[in-house]
Design an enzyme around this catalytic site. Structure first.
Site, PDB file in Angstrom:
ATOM      1  N   GLU A 278      25.961 -91.821  10.054  1.00 49.78           N
ATOM      2  CA  GLU A 278      24.913 -91.409  10.982  1.00 49.78           C
ATOM      3  C   GLU A 278      23.654 -90.883  10.336  1.00 49.78           C
ATOM      4  O   GLU A 278      22.960 -90.025  10.920  1.00 49.78           O
ATOM      5  CB  GLU A 278      25.472 -90.337  11.929  1.00 49.78           C
ATOM      6  CG  GLU A 278      25.836 -89.004  11.273  1.00 49.78           C
ATOM      7  CD  GLU A 278      27.283 -88.860  10.855  1.00 49.78           C
ATOM      8  OE1 GLU A 278      27.749 -87.729  10.700  1.00 49.78           O
ATOM      9  OE2 GLU A 278      27.949 -89.911  10.686  1.00 49.78           O
TER      10      GLU A 278
ATOM     11  N   GLU B 286      27.655 -93.232  16.589  1.00 50.08           N
ATOM     12  CA  GLU B 286      26.655 -92.808  15.596  1.00 50.08           C
ATOM     13  C   GLU B 286      25.394 -92.275  16.266  1.00 50.08           C
ATOM     14  O   GLU B 286      24.742 -91.359  15.743  1.00 50.08           O
ATOM     15  CB  GLU B 286      26.309 -93.976  14.660  1.00 50.08           C
ATOM     16  CG  GLU B 286      27.506 -94.575  13.917  1.00 50.08           C
ATOM     17  CD  GLU B 286      28.333 -93.564  13.153  1.00 50.08           C
ATOM     18  OE1 GLU B 286      27.774 -92.548  12.696  1.00 50.08           O
ATOM     19  OE2 GLU B 286      29.550 -93.767  13.006  1.00 50.08           O
TER      20      GLU B 286
ATOM     21  N   GLU C  77      32.633 -84.872  14.523  1.00 54.92           N
ATOM     22  CA  GLU C  77      33.313 -86.148  14.770  1.00 54.92           C
ATOM     23  C   GLU C  77      34.051 -86.190  16.102  1.00 54.92           C
ATOM     24  O   GLU C  77      34.084 -87.219  16.767  1.00 54.92           O
ATOM     25  CB  GLU C  77      34.268 -86.462  13.615  1.00 54.92           C
ATOM     26  CG  GLU C  77      33.576 -86.580  12.261  1.00 54.92           C
ATOM     27  CD  GLU C  77      32.481 -87.651  12.243  1.00 54.92           C
ATOM     28  OE1 GLU C  77      32.398 -88.477  13.171  1.00 54.92           O
ATOM     29  OE2 GLU C  77      31.688 -87.646  11.283  1.00 54.92           O
TER      30      GLU C  77
END
Length: 782
Positions: free
Chosen positions: A236, A269, A291
């Site tokens: 990302e 992302e 996450e």
């Protein structure tokens, strides 16, 4: 405290090295320690009071009144590793690219390489070739001549080092100006048109996130960069997201299943651009905060755009249930893990940090309400923008918006490993529910979770918070727990209640959870193989997408562990019946089921295999979802195997390379397989996908013993490629857990002789799985 880095790099693209010139601005009155790894520090200047020291990969700046420190350094661009700054090869050339997470930035330039050390970055790059340079922000200056290029990029927002990106090479792009920002998909030459799907989806996803977060995307541009031989799925980097090619490019080889994966990866992302980049975890023990949230909200946003893709059903199968599998080990870890050493970071990029955390967030959202949850997220992001935060900061915001002490609930889920199972039985006119910790092996854990129990009574859903060992609820013959499968716990019903449940028309999520729970109870020796097959027989005629999906996954797991004729007989019949049904279905999602069946059926059904393997002669005519199955069938039959291997080296695209690297792991020709991976480990153009071959080879009993010998001989080479990433852990865990079946001597030798800092937990997990699988094998033979 460092406020700004000005970094200039003079890159020798041909010889893969560079000279660096760095000016670091900030307040050094309390001193500072800069990290570096693999760099030559040529000169440090600008200090006033104390000369810095260099010790143990640290530049130690004593208390100094200077406002600027200057460093000259030099570095190499790796041809082996997929971390830090490295060469990435494609057919016809190569690019230089970076992967900074978790600690790769220190191998590119000296820096304080931790998430909390946010700063502004100003990057300038000169290259001795006519090439393009990409970074997080648009270039202010972009000068290219026949022999050199110079790019000076705009300053970044205040950000963490692990989010920096640098790419150098010959690129091709499709781009579009959208709402004042430049959006693009960047590829190596000849592939940009395969990015059209992602570019169109990017616009829709960005709009949805801006609505959800109520914060505009904060950068001027967004590049989606397809990197050949990429070590992760995606990364990302702020304003410059990198992807494995199969995770972003859509071409004729991509099945609908992988098209959906492109959407999921892109949405995940993009979630990070706010949740992770704008507001960043303070330290790696809150990795899950990044996450888990991106996994959860990534599905949420994509589902709002593509609500016919069965995304929440697939979330259950791909995130919740696999994480519960790992969380059923005694050696599991909490969602929040103390991290002291950088070597420990790579180990926690796993299904607990992603899937369990995301599933617990979904459970909390369902408990406090969707809109209250969203308002809490917005408050959290606005309060901590361009800064760092901890899990408690999110819970405080959610508690304020939800009017509920979320922190009290979350502590039991964040800081305690494992999860409960609820034992449910009838006592007169009451339902008695008792919570215990679930594990495959015996435990003596008396921990009590705060469990949001969702239950249905008379087809009305209710909830209650269970924060004691047992509770009682009024009995009802239409009473079920976890009707939509959102609760992160297993349920063990008494026989009396269980018989009643199977006669009712329950939701597919409920049935799916029951089937997965029965598989877990099988591994825990609470039921036997016959009981498990009886469970499957209850639902074998149900053609629901979700239910068939989980049964196929469980079949795949079992046949890699057991050679049991009852399981094989059931599986052959079940898969053939479902193949016929889903092939005839007009729902596009049915192709996902067809693809899954095609990857398993050739392994266990000789007649099916012999029917399809010759289709490889007309490969281009085969539908995308059937291609892997045909390749597997051809590999097992030894049909044109040399040609399949040869095509790995010159694939039509990354998807086709991956298919072949997976399919040849099912070969019966072990000599050919090991010749191939001996060759592959030394080829830059294969190193990113080599892991597919290594992991899938553990499922083939013919290759397992040889795979141990090969790994022991070549471990250093594998480590050089994947050092610092979670890939080592994935492979080692499967090698021990599945490849260890029948190879205990190799397991013990490996553990005794090879030390793996990034995979200590994976070794323990693998050993525990192996013990569980060996017990299952023994029970199935008795």
């Amino acid at each position: 405290m460092i406020e700004k880095y000005m970094v200039r790099m003079n890159v020798d693209f041909k010889n893969l090295n560079y000279k660096g010139y760095e000016t670091i601005s900030g307040d050094f009155t309390n001193g500072e320690n800069l990290d570096f790894e693999g760099l030559e520090i040529d000169e440090i200047s600008g200090f006033v009071d104390n000369k810095p020291k260099i010790e143990n990969n640290k530049i130690i700046i004593e208390k100094d009144s200077s406002r600027e420190i200057k460093i000259k350094f030099s570095g190499k661009i790796s041809e082996k590793s997929l971390m830090g700054i490295h060469k990435s090869t494609y057919d016809g050339g190569y690019i230089v690219t970076t992967q900074m997470e978790p600690t790769g930035a220190r191998s590119v330039f000296p820096c304080v390489d931790k998430p909390s050390a946010k700063a502004v970055f100003k990057l300038e790059v000169e290259v001795n070739d006519n090439l393009e340079v990409i970074s997080n922000t648009p270039p202010e200056t972009a000068e290219r001549s026949e022999k050199s290029s110079f790019f000076s990029f705009k300053e970044t927002p205040k950000m963490s080092t692990y989010l920096i990106y640098l790419g150098i090479g010959k690129f091709e792009r499709i781009k579009e100006k959208y709402k004042g920002r430049e959006l693009s998909v960047v590829t190596t030459p000849g592939k940009s048109q395969q990015g059209k799907f992602a570019l169109e989806l990017l616009k829709r996803i960005m709009d949805e996130y801006e609505k959800y977060y109520e914060i505009k995307y904060p950068l001027e541009k967004m590049d989606l960069i397809a990197v050949p031989q990429f070590g992760a799925g995606a990364m990302e980097n702020w304003g410059a997201i990198t992807f494995r090619e199969i995770a972003i490019l859509l071409n004729e080889s991509v099945s609908f299943s992988f098209k959906k994966e492109i959407g999921k990866t892109l949405s995940h992302e993009m979630a990070h651009q706010w949740f992770g980049n704008l507001v960043t975890m303070d330290w790696w023990d809150d990795l899950w905060l990044n996450e888990s949230f991106a996994t959860f909200v990534g599905n949420k946003i994509l589902d709002s755009l593509e609500n016919n893709w069965h995304l929440w059903e697939e979330f259950l199968v791909e995130s919740t249930l696999p994480s519960m599998k790992k969380d059923s080990l005694l050696n599991t870890h909490p969602i929040r893990v103390p991290v002291k050493d950088p070597a420990e970071i790579a180990e926690i990029f796993d299904s607990i940090s992603y899937g369990k955390g995301a599933s617990v967030l979904r459970m909390i959202e369902h408990f406090i309400g969707e809109e209250k949850f969203r308002k809490g997220v917005i408050e959290y992001l606005k309060k901590h923008s361009y800064g760092n935060a901890k899990g408690e900061d999110l819970w405080n915001s959610l508690s304020l918006s939800g009017g509920l002490n979320v922190d009290r609930i979350m502590k039991t889920w964040l800081e305690k490993e494992g999860h409960p199972y609820l034992e449910v039985k009838r006592e007169n006119e009451r339902i008695k529910i008792v919570q215990h910790r679930f594990s495959y092996l015996d435990n003596h854990d008396n921990f009590i979770w705060s469990v949001p129990i969702f239950y249905e009574r008379n087809e009305e859903e209710e909830n209650i918070l269970m924060d004691s060992r047992e509770i009682y609820l009024p009995y009802n013959d239409k009473f079920i727990i976890n009707p939509r499968g959102i609760g992160y716990y297993r349920v063990l019903y008494s026989d009396e209640i269980l018989k009643n449940l199977f006669t009712q028309n329950k939701s597919q999520e409920f049935k799916t959870r029951m089937i997965d729970d029965s598989y877990a109870f099988l591994l825990a020796s609470k039921i036997n193989i016959k009981d498990f097959i009886n469970f499957l027989n209850y639902v074998k005629n149900d053609n629901n997408y979700l239910l068939v999906n989980i049964i196929i996954d469980l079949i795949q797991r079992l046949i890699s562990i057991l050679n049991n004729e009852e399981i094989n007989d059931f599986s052959r019949k079940y898969l053939n019946e479902k193949l016929q049904f889903f092939r005839e279905s007009k729902d596009e999602n049915s192709s996902v089921i067809v693809e899954k069946i095609y990857t398993i059926l050739p392994i266990i059904d000789e007649s099916f295999r012999k029917k399809i393997y010759r289709q490889y002669q007309e490969y281009e005519k085969i539908p995308a979802e059937e291609r892997t199955g045909v390749l597997i069938a051809a590999s097992i039959e030894g049909f044109k195997l040399e040609k399949i291997v040869d095509e790995i080296n010159k694939p039509d695209n990354d998807m086709e390379q991956v298919r072949r690297m997976v399919s040849i792991t099912m070969t019966r020709d072990s000599n050919l397989f090991f010749r191939f991976i001996d060759d592959a480990k030394d080829k830059p153009e294969l190193r990113g996908n080599l892991l597919y071959s290594l992991i899938y080879a553990t499922r083939n009993p013919v290759l397992r013993r040889g795979l141990w010998d090969w790994t022991i001989r070549n471990y250093d080479a594998i480590y050089d490629i994947y050092k610092g990433s979670g890939s080592i852990s994935f492979f080692i865990e499967d090698l021990i857990a599945i490849g260890g079946i029948g190879n205990r001597d190799k397991v013990e030798y490996f553990i005794s002789n090879i030390k793996i800092p990034e995979a200590e937990r994976a070794v323990k997990n693998g050993q525990e799985y192996l013990q569980i699988y060996e017990r299952l094998i023994g029970n199935s033979q008795s």
